[in-house]
Design a protein around this motif. Structure first.
Motif, PDB file in Angstrom:
ATOM      1  N   ARG A 174       0.817  -1.225   0.000  1.00 36.83           N
ATOM      2  CA  ARG A 174       0.000   0.000   0.000  1.00 36.83           C
ATOM      3  C   ARG A 174       0.841   1.262   0.000  1.00 36.83           C
ATOM      4  NH1 ARG A 174      -2.451   3.909  -0.408  1.00 36.83           N
ATOM      5  NH2 ARG A 174      -4.480   4.527   0.446  1.00 36.83           N
ATOM      6  N   VAL A 234       1.146  -0.546  -4.890  1.00 40.46           N
ATOM      7  CA  VAL A 234       0.462  -1.543  -5.709  1.00 40.46           C
ATOM      8  C   VAL A 234      -1.039  -1.266  -5.694  1.00 40.46           C
ATOM      9  CG1 VAL A 234       0.044  -4.027  -5.995  1.00 40.46           C
ATOM     10  CG2 VAL A 234       2.259  -3.207  -5.176  1.00 40.46           C
ATOM     11  N   GLY A 235      -1.713  -1.610  -6.780  1.00 42.56           N
ATOM     12  CA  GLY A 235      -3.147  -1.397  -6.882  1.00 42.56           C
ATOM     13  C   GLY A 235      -3.942  -2.266  -5.929  1.00 42.56           C
ATOM     14  N   PRO A 236      -5.247  -2.004  -5.802  1.00 40.59           N
ATOM     15  CA  PRO A 236      -6.089  -2.743  -4.849  1.00 40.59           C
ATOM     16  C   PRO A 236      -6.077  -4.254  -5.066  1.00 40.59           C
ATOM     17  CG  PRO A 236      -7.238  -0.797  -5.637  1.00 40.59           C
ATOM     18  CD  PRO A 236      -5.991  -0.916  -6.464  1.00 40.59           C
ATOM     19  N   THR A 247      -2.645  -5.692  -4.064  1.00 38.46           N
ATOM     20  CA  THR A 247      -2.468  -5.605  -2.616  1.00 38.46           C
ATOM     21  C   THR A 247      -3.294  -6.671  -1.909  1.00 38.46           C
ATOM     22  OG1 THR A 247      -2.059  -3.218  -2.717  1.00 38.46           O
ATOM     23  CG2 THR A 247      -2.773  -4.119  -0.606  1.00 38.46           C
TER      24      THR A 247
END
Length: 311
Positions: free
Chosen positions: A247, A252-254, A257
């Protein structure tokens, strides 16, 4: 959320069938060992070859490896400091404890979770490769050097020990799949179809074997401080560190992550117990940490699914 619950219901149902098979003895004595070997020597290698061959190598050597390494490093270092300075454990027991606190079950539990919860088998591959290529060789080398069995009698025994990791079917399958992925080569249909059938054994076979292994495994030593510390590091600290690294460290994107955090929350691998038995160190520590982290895995992953976006 409903997808996650459905995934765990599927996993738990097959584990329950395995437990009933173990409890009733329907498959005879030694069935769990036979099923485990079938998964290890046949199903998992076939699944790895097909999965890796169809994967872009950049997906495997991406930030997911860094995220996995961050969680592993923090938990291993924290454990080592506590084990040596507070718990006053020996080197071999400290090594087993370090593995117990960070070595994820990327096969028996990881593959089913990746298939039914994350919907992506490749999600556990970076962790699996990091453990096979870095974590296991380093830990076993320390155990070999410091243990009573550190100096095997004769060159033949030493040679066998050096060659043994190279004959590991999971490692060989991973290397083969990576080679196919890197070169862009495709498997011929005559080979791909049998591998597809054999790879189908991996996930249900691993769950059945795990369920059978739960029968009769009762321990009262889980209250020990070393077990509780290793369990807390594995079940809570490792996913928290991985999330923080994803995070705020790498941004990194959702989806990435979420996947990395779920993989970090997987329980301690049964391999650690195997290592402990082999070297005669930290056997109860490894056994009870595997059991406790396996029990905690479901609520922890469900909590992660509630708190983190993953759409």
């Amino acid at each position: 959320m409903s997808g996650v619950l459905t995934g765990f219901v599927v996993v738990a149902s097959v584990v329950a069938v395995g437990y009933l098979l173990g409890r009733t003895g329907a498959l005879g004595p030694g069935a769990q060992a036979v099923v485990s070997r079938l998964v290890f020597f046949v199903g998992t290698p076939a699944l790895l070859v097909r999965t890796l061959a169809g994967t872009d190598p950049r997906e495997l050597l991406s930030e997911q490896v860094v995220l996995t390494g961050a969680g592993v490093a923090v938990c291993a270092v924290l454990w080592w400091v506590l084990a040596r300075r507070r718990l006053h454990l020996g080197v071999r027991e400290a090594v087993i404890g370090a593995l117990s606190s960070c070595y994820v079950n990327a096969v028996n539990i990881g593959l089913p979770v990746a298939a039914y919860v994350l919907g992506d088998l490749t999600a556990v591959l970076p962790a699996l490769l990091l453990q096979m290529v870095v974590l296991s060789p380093v830990a076993l080398a320390v155990l070999d050097v410091t243990g009573e069995r550190a100096r095997p009698p004769g060159r033949a025994a030493r040679a066998r020990r050096l060659v043994a990791p190279l004959l590991n079917p999971v490692l060989l399958a991973g290397a083969t799949g990576l080679a196919l992925s890197a070169t862009g080569a495709s498997l011929p249909t005559a080979l791909d179809r049998p591998l597809e059938l054999l790879g189908g054994l991996a996930v249900p076979g691993a769950l059945l074997a795990f369920g059978m292994s739960l029968h009769g495994r009762v321990s009262s030593s889980w209250r020990r401080t070393d077990v509780l510390v290793a369990t807390a590091l594995k079940a809570f600290v490792q996913p928290a560190v991985t999330y923080a690294a994803a995070r705020w460290g790498l941004g990194v994107g959702p989806a990435g992550t979420y996947a990395a955090t779920v993989v970090a929350a997987l329980p301690t691998a049964q391999n650690v117990f195997t290592f402990a038995v082999r070297y005669g160190a930290g056997v109860e520590l490894a056994r009870d940490t595997v059991l406790l982290t396996t029990v905690l895995c479901v609520p922890v992953v469900l909590l992660i699914s509630v708190l983190l976006p993953h759409g």
